[in-house]
Design a protein around this motif. Structure first.
Motif: not given
Length: 535
Positions: A313-314, A405-407, A410, A475, A478, A510
């Motif tokens: 993710r991220y 970053p956004r979940a 991915r 990311g 992380r 980030t």
């Protein structure tokens, strides 16, 4: 060079202290550091060894009209992937599987992250803070610049503090840089030099840059840093590097607290288990999380080191923004194949409305003479006139733009499709958010103002709807102090397994808007020191 020979013996190393997966810049630096400290190191690399002596041949193949053969052998079932989400992600466009990794074809620009990059939550209430700050990485940044033989002028007024100048002298500004300088000065935009991981003067048997201008995908002279330098150094210290042995999964002990072996396959189809005291994943921001997900077990049904659910993710990348056109004068385009002038004036964010912007004055605007010749139907003098008419007065500005970053962005597994060993291929789930779009629009606004001040006829714009990635995969594993929301700790050791570390941009919290390789190198040296202390 010891790094030019393909492996003949691909059996496991006995009594290995450290097993590293991946022989790109991260894996090579960790291997060199730990081998120099006296540890028994083995590196497992999925791809082949490319002979440095064939660099010029590769360059010629790249430039030859009609030859679409992948320069670095990417493609086919081995490298299959899928892409979903709001934007298609062309994953194989800039990957290399082989000893040296992405440094075989990278651009070579190396900058330190800004201090603000490490504390976006604290300062702007966006994203997450890193569990380390710039001061923690400052000595490792200096060591990384030495390791990569960085050429720079140390003249960036917006850069974070440093203790010493760059190791090599900076490359001089290009002719087109002087054209940009006048316009930027009129608009009160401060420009400065670009640190480059390429020799501005000869070092350690490698030549100085000779200006072929084909820096990407091939540096034919070897002046640009490539990880074979540290692969060779590690081997001279006793490390063993085995090529063409893709790791299929990692195995763990009964307690689930330690990795016991990396399972890999040889070109002949033999399967081996490499045991070690410590393991390091350095396979990049896509293949590292993929391998962790492939290593699922009864104890870890969601994949290894994934108790947080954050593996894969991220996913972040940098986006490109650009504006280009023509002047009524010669610009000497393509005489330099890399950037020599940029501006970080618009990098730090004043609020949460946009991300970071790194402005670039491009030295490779417009078509090269070979590009014009390939598209032409003319011959002889007519072709020469066509090249003269289409070449030599182009200018362009580019920019790297930050993506937070956004979940939902991915790397996961596409279980409906398999690679050449029957494993699910990586699926890239990727899209752009409104903040990233606003940042690209702001970059375009600045770029338009500069080209207009220069008197250029603007012919193209790469904006939010036409942008593409910079292929900086960040990311997906992380870093953090909370095991419930991160994968590795500040020493890059996984929270779940005591002897598994991860080196590379996948640990970034980030991404800022800086080319990531210098930070990858700094973090890799930091991780190597932590592993050395444990051993």
């Amino acid at each position: 060079m010891s790094g030019t020979q393909s492996s003949t013996d691909r059996t496991p190393t006995e009594n290995a202290d450290v097993c590293i997966v991946g022989a790109g810049p991260a894996g090579a630096l960790v291997a060199d550091r730990l081998a120099a400290a006296g540890h028994e190191v083995v590196v497992l690399e999925a791809g082949p060894r490319f002979d440095p002596e064939k660099r010029e041949e590769r360059m010629e193949n790249h430039l030859r009209p009609g030859d679409d053969t992948p320069i670095w052998g990417m493609g086919g079932p081995r490298d299959a992937y899928t892409s979903s989400g709001g934007r298609y992600y062309p994953l194989n466009a800039a990957r290399v599987k082989g000893v040296g990794g992405s440094t075989l074809h990278w651009q070579g620009m190396v900058m330190r992250l800004h201090e603000q990059d490490f504390r976006l939550d604290s300062e702007l209430d966006v994203a997450e803070d890193w569990p380390i700050d710039y001061a923690d990485l400052r000595p490792y940044y200096a060591a990384a610049e030495e390791a990569l033989a960085v050429a720079g002028a140390s003249d960036n007024p917006f850069a974070p503090p440093r203790d010493q100048p760059h190791p090599l002298p900076a490359f001089p500004p290009s002719y087109s840089d002087s054209l940009f300088a006048e316009a930027c000065e009129a608009l009160e935009i401060t420009t400065h030099s670009v640190p480059n991981a390429r020799n501005s003067e000869p070092t350690d048997g490698e030549s100085a840059c000779v200006g072929y201008g084909t820096c990407r995908p091939v540096c034919p002279s070897g002046a640009k840093y490539h990880a074979l330098r540290h692969v060779d150094s590690a081997q001279e210290e006793g490390a063993r590097v085995i090529d063409e042995v893709p790791v299929q999964k990692l195995e763990h002990d009964g307690s689930g607290e330690r990795v016991t072996a990396a399972v890999y396959v040889t070109p002949e189809g033999e399967t081996y288990r490499q045991a070690a005291d410590e393991f390091v994943l350095a396979a990049g921001g896509v293949e590292t999380p993929r391998l962790l997900l492939l290593s699922e077990s009864e104890q870890y049904p969601d994949g290894l080191a994934n108790s947080s659910g954050a593996v894969g993710r991220y996913f972040m990348d940098h986006l490109f923004a650009g504006v280009g056109g023509r002047l009524d004068e010669r610009t000497r385009q393509k005489h330099v194949g890399f950037n020599t002038t940029e501006s970080h004036q618009f990098y730090d964010r004043e609020d949460d409305s946009r991300g970071a912007i790194k402005l670039e004055c491009l030295n490779y605007a417009g078509p090269a003479p070979s590009d014009i010749a390939m598209d032409a139907d003319s011959f002889g003098d007519d072709l020469l006139e066509e090249i003269r008419a289409g070449y030599g007065n182009h200018v362009a500005m580019g920019a790297l733009v930050e993506q937070f970053p956004r979940a939902e962005n991915r790397i996961t597994l596409d279980r409906s499709r398999t690679d050449d060993h029957g494993n699910p291929v990586p699926e890239v789930v990727w899209s752009l958010d409104d903040r990233t779009r606003r940042t690209i629009e702001r970059a375009n606004e600045i770029q338009r103002s500069v080209l207009s001040e220069m008197g250029a006829d603007i012919e193209w714009v790469v904006g939010p709807d036409s942008t593409g990635p910079a292929y900086h995969h960040m990311g997906t594993t992380r870093m953090g102090t909370d095991p419930e929301s991160s994968v590795v700790d500040p020493d890059l050791r996984t929270h779940d397994l005591a002897n598994l570390s991860i080196a590379g941009s996948s640990v970034f919290v980030t991404g800022g808007a800086m080319n990531p390789t210098l930070t990858i190198a700094a973090l890799s040296l930091k991780a190597a020191d932590a592993i050395d202390a444990r051993l």
